[in-house]
Scaffold this active site. Structure first.
Site, PDB file in Angstrom:
ATOM      1  N   SER A 176       0.851  -1.188   0.000  1.00  0.00           N
ATOM      2  CA  SER A 176       0.000   0.000   0.000  1.00  0.00           C
ATOM      3  C   SER A 176       0.890   1.241   0.000  1.00  0.00           C
ATOM      4  O   SER A 176       1.939   1.255  -0.633  1.00  0.00           O
ATOM      5  CB  SER A 176      -0.938  -0.032   1.211  1.00  0.00           C
ATOM      6  OG  SER A 176      -1.849   1.051   1.180  1.00  0.00           O
ATOM      7  N   TYR A 212      -5.369   7.562  -6.814  1.00  0.00           N
ATOM      8  CA  TYR A 212      -4.240   6.782  -6.300  1.00  0.00           C
ATOM      9  C   TYR A 212      -4.380   6.590  -4.788  1.00  0.00           C
ATOM     10  O   TYR A 212      -4.253   5.460  -4.283  1.00  0.00           O
ATOM     11  CB  TYR A 212      -2.914   7.479  -6.615  1.00  0.00           C
ATOM     12  CG  TYR A 212      -1.715   6.711  -6.114  1.00  0.00           C
ATOM     13  CD1 TYR A 212      -1.259   5.579  -6.779  1.00  0.00           C
ATOM     14  CD2 TYR A 212      -1.052   7.111  -4.959  1.00  0.00           C
ATOM     15  CE1 TYR A 212      -0.175   4.854  -6.310  1.00  0.00           C
ATOM     16  CE2 TYR A 212       0.038   6.410  -4.480  1.00  0.00           C
ATOM     17  CZ  TYR A 212       0.478   5.279  -5.160  1.00  0.00           C
ATOM     18  OH  TYR A 212       1.548   4.565  -4.674  1.00  0.00           O
ATOM     19  N   LYS A 216      -5.094   2.968  -2.640  1.00  0.00           N
ATOM     20  CA  LYS A 216      -4.235   2.492  -1.560  1.00  0.00           C
ATOM     21  C   LYS A 216      -5.015   2.334  -0.256  1.00  0.00           C
ATOM     22  O   LYS A 216      -4.747   1.424   0.536  1.00  0.00           O
ATOM     23  CB  LYS A 216      -3.045   3.444  -1.372  1.00  0.00           C
ATOM     24  CG  LYS A 216      -2.087   3.441  -2.568  1.00  0.00           C
ATOM     25  CD  LYS A 216      -1.533   2.031  -2.800  1.00  0.00           C
ATOM     26  CE  LYS A 216      -0.751   1.874  -4.045  1.00  0.00           C
ATOM     27  NZ  LYS A 216      -0.219   0.507  -4.247  1.00  0.00           N
TER      28      LYS A 216
END
Length: 350
Positions: A176, A212, A216
């Site tokens: 992550s 993005y 994550k």
């Protein structure tokens, strides 16, 4: 419970880590996104430990060939009598669900692997500057970083379980980012949305970096929900890891432009950036270090367990996390008929 702290981020960036070690001679280790950056460095570290097999995946056959050659050359395994038999590379493009399904088919049929899998490090990921969709009609970061990673994790789960034992649990490590702390503001009111995945997939929803950060955060949610549903007797440890801000080619898929070029310079030349090799040590620790019970379902950063985004512990965050899990499993079940059976056989049902 914490939120993103710039001071703590800078402090962590300058920490040094040992190279994690252990006996992995009998293990099969799979690492996605292995041709560049922290993925390649982690693959080299794993190969030096001489496991039964390091399976390094890349987007296509040509990258696989080059990556295997680099790993063998850097470790010296190409000079041994067995001629690098402990390193293999297979193509896996997470931008298409069909490729993930085909990879799972190939894995199941490969006599060399014998369906053994002790460690899966899901490292592959992308960051793109402009909104783009895959041929499956999903925003590219949402699919590569989250949906396809979740599909691969579930399809590989039976092999992780089969290959594990109480004294040597298998591990699922999803890479992550510290950016997951920045994803929650875009989820305001998400517990009331009719469908979270469809909402965030819309081009009008948010910009590239928001996507993005969300991808994550979704990874952290997915692993927490998966770990919570694994029966206590199942010897599989699942966790997420933050490799830190590293020199890498994460921005290789961004469009040209002053903003992207500036960010690439900061990422690759700033004194705050870790080397790819240093960042890869965090992946090794998550894969073979630490106490199993301490890291199961948790988020690791700088080779230790730290608190995830405080959003995950709020009533809204808990509802969104469960809702996202349900939507994800429903979607993946339509993509691959093996998914519902794997869930039924191996996880507790809500």
């Amino acid at each position: 419970m914490v939120n993103f702290s710039r001071i703590e981020f800078i402090r962590e960036q300058w920490k040094t880590f040992p190279i994690c070690s252990g006996d992995v001679s009998s293990k099969v280790i799979m690492l996605t996104g292995s041709n560049v950056g922290i993925g390649l460095e982690a693959a080299v570290h794993f190969a030096r430990m001489r496991p039964r097999l390091v399976l390094a995946t890349c987007r296509d056959e040509e990258k696989c060939k080059r990556t295997r050659e680099v790993i063998l050359e850097r470790t010296g395994l190409n000079k041994l009598p067995e001629d690098g038999a402990g390193v293999a590379s297979l193509p896996l493009d997470l931008s298409t669900f069909d490729t993930v399904r085909e990879f799972a088919d190939r894995f199941a049929a490969d006599a060399l692997l014998d369906t053994q899998l002790n460690i899966l490090v899901a490292n592959a990921g992308v960051l793109v500057r402009n909104y783009a969709r895959t041929r499956d009609n999903w925003e590219v970061m949402l699919q590569v970083n989250y949906l396809s990673t979740a599909l691969l994790s579930i399809l590989m789960l039976p092999y992780l379980i089969k290959s594990s034992s109480s004294d040597s649990p298998s591990r699922l490590v999803v890479v992550s980012s510290v950016g997951h702390y920045l994803g929650s503001p875009r989820l305001a009111g998400a517990e009331k949305w009719s469908n979270i995945l469809s909402t965030v997939n819309d081009e009008k929803f948010c910009g590239s970096f928001d996507h993005y950060f969300l991808s994550k955060l979704f990874e952290v949610m997915f692993v927490r929900e998966l770990a919570a549903r694994l029966p206590e007797h199942t010897p599989v440890v699942a966790c997420t890891v933050n490799p830190g801000f590293c020199h890498s080619r994460l921005l290789r898929d961004t469009k040209t432009g002053w903003y992207s070029r500036l960010l690439a310079i900061i990422m690759n030349y700033s004194p705050l950036s870790r080397s790819s090799e240093k960042g890869s040590r965090t992946l090794l620790h998550a894969a073979i270090g630490g106490e199993d019970s301490a890291i199961h379902g948790r988020y690791l950063s700088s080779c230790k367990v730290v608190e995830e985004s405080s959003y995950l512990f709020t009533p809204e965050g808990k509802v969104v996390s469960r809702k996202l899990w349900t939507e994800t499993i429903d979607l993946l079940s339509k993509i691959d008929s093996r998914v519902p059976e794997i869930i039924k056989q191996n996880l507790r049902v809500d």
